[in-house]
Design a protein around this motif. Structure first.
Motif, short mmCIF file in Angstrom:
data_model
loop_
_atom_site.label_atom_id
_atom_site.label_comp_id
_atom_site.label_asym_id
_atom_site.label_seq_id
_atom_site.Cartn_x
_atom_site.Cartn_y
_atom_site.Cartn_z
N GLU A 158 1.09 4.05 -3.29
CA GLU A 158 0.53 5.47 -3.05
C GLU A 158 1.53 6.20 -3.91
O GLU A 158 1.17 7.21 -4.56
CB GLU A 158 0.84 5.91 -1.55
N ASN A 159 2.84 6.14 -3.99
CA ASN A 159 3.67 6.87 -4.68
C ASN A 159 3.61 6.53 -6.15
O ASN A 159 4.01 7.42 -7.04
CB ASN A 159 5.29 6.49 -4.37
N ALA B 74 0.00 6.38 -7.32
CA ALA B 74 -1.08 6.58 -7.68
C ALA B 74 -2.03 5.54 -8.14
O ALA B 74 -2.91 5.48 -8.75
CB ALA B 74 -1.22 7.73 -8.67
N TYR B 75 -1.52 4.52 -7.29
CA TYR B 75 -2.30 3.19 -7.74
C TYR B 75 -3.04 2.65 -6.36
O TYR B 75 -2.53 3.11 -5.49
CB TYR B 75 -1.47 2.13 -8.23
N GLY B 76 -3.83 1.79 -6.44
CA GLY B 76 -4.43 1.31 -5.41
C GLY B 76 -4.32 -0.41 -5.38
O GLY B 76 -3.54 -0.71 -5.97
N ARG B 77 -4.98 -0.79 -4.11
CA ARG B 77 -4.81 -2.31 -4.06
C ARG B 77 -5.22 -3.14 -5.18
O ARG B 77 -4.88 -4.28 -5.31
CB ARG B 77 -5.54 -2.79 -2.72
N ASP C 19 0.73 -1.15 -0.11
CA ASP C 19 0.04 -0.07 -0.06
C ASP C 19 0.82 1.19 0.02
O ASP C 19 0.59 2.22 -0.71
CB ASP C 19 -0.73 -0.05 1.23
N ARG C 20 1.82 1.17 0.77
CA ARG C 20 2.85 2.36 0.87
C ARG C 20 3.43 2.63 -0.50
O ARG C 20 3.64 3.95 -1.09
CB ARG C 20 4.05 2.28 1.98
#
Lengths: 172, 172
Positions: A48-49, A51-54, A44-45
């Motif tokens: 974030e960098n 700009a994507y999600g799970r 997840d961290r």
DNA sequence: CTTGGAAAGTCAACAAGGCTGACATAAAGT
DNA sequence: ACTTTATGTCAGCCTTGTTGACTTTCCAAG
């Protein structure tokens, strides 16, 4: 209630069955909750960098596991609607992480592959996840790992379990 | 890469370490993914009938585990923002499932309790979850269960782990 | 007693990622 | 020729997360 009584009165077939008390089950439930948080924390961290999600992570993972898999296949594994998956795949294709090739035998199908850029992100994500997993495995030891896997396999929906076992042997 | 090499060249301290290969780790990662789906499937189905979501389930679970817990406490356990938690708690209080009592020692704090109605839903949810867990435990056996719990504990974030262990002894 | 800060609550706005329903297109199967 | 399958897309909705700003209450230290 009948089951609970049976579990808590110790010996029924020779085994103690103490591990089946409601309290032990509650501990297992919370262990799943807190462990899953840890399990997803590192990816997840990283996501974030980018700009994507799970959801992107899941797609990338399973395309990497089965290069050339079809959209329908992925839908069955992930258990989401095609609209939901399509939104994710579209951004990944637009960003050049995933390539979607028209099928040769059946031209309706799209076969999905990670590009070099996609492979690079996949590696970053999975190495973070493997690092935590490796530490947990090492600390717990091989017997604990075997038990861990056995219980998780039993916890899966029977209809979903074959997606897990389908990749036991096979390519690469 | 260095670690991967070390894990795949078998004996380093006497143990085989074969359980630390990237492939074994990948299997563990997927096992977590599919098992968590099963783990949440039954409660999710029940929650639909009540117009609640997984967030409500989590709040209900931890209020039931620690009656009288404060909002701040819950925030630390759940790892969401107070605005997010508040939205969930508000609906639960409005619907009469949770009671929020002003603290006696510190009147700023709200202590949370399940009402009879809340206890009833909690029981419905947790019994569904325990039923699946019980079946998995029974099929896997006590040694596997011990290993399962050991690996999950190692997988938790160290900062979060105390929320799991804090309820080992204590009340009720 | 006053004031700083912690605890809690609220409003507004937004985003991710689920969902449904409707519709379009191409290709395969019958 | 007709139907089914695989995929994509538009529009709109819901849940659950986020940030930021602001208020009220109240403990505790100065």
């Amino acid at each position: 209630m009948a089951e609970r009584g049976a579990a808590q009165s110790s010996a029924s077939s020779g085994e103690s069955l103490l591990f089946l008390t409601d309290e032990q089950l509650r501990r297992g439930i919370e262990a799943m909750f807190f462990a899953y948080r840890g399990f997803t924390a590192d990816p997840d961290r990283i996501l974030e960098n980018h700009a994507y999600g799970r959801a992107h992570h899941r797609a990338i993972h399973f395309i990497n596991r089965s290069p050339g898999t079809t959209v329908n296949n992925l839908l069955a594994i992930l258990g989401v609607t095609k609209q939901s998956l399509n939104r994710v795949l579209r951004t990944l294709v637009e960003d050049g992480l995933v390539e979607s090739r028209v099928g040769t035998r059946d031209k309706r199908e799209r076969h999905l592959y990670l590009t070099d850029q996609g492979i690079s992100l996949e590696r970053e994500l999975s190495e973070a996840q493997r690092t935590r997993m490796r530490a947990a495995y090492r600390a717990a030891g091989p017997d604990a790992v075997a038990g861990f896997r056995t219980v998780l396999e039993q916890m899966m929906d029977p209809e979903l379990r074959h997606h897990y076992f389908s990749n036991t042997e096979g390519g690469a």
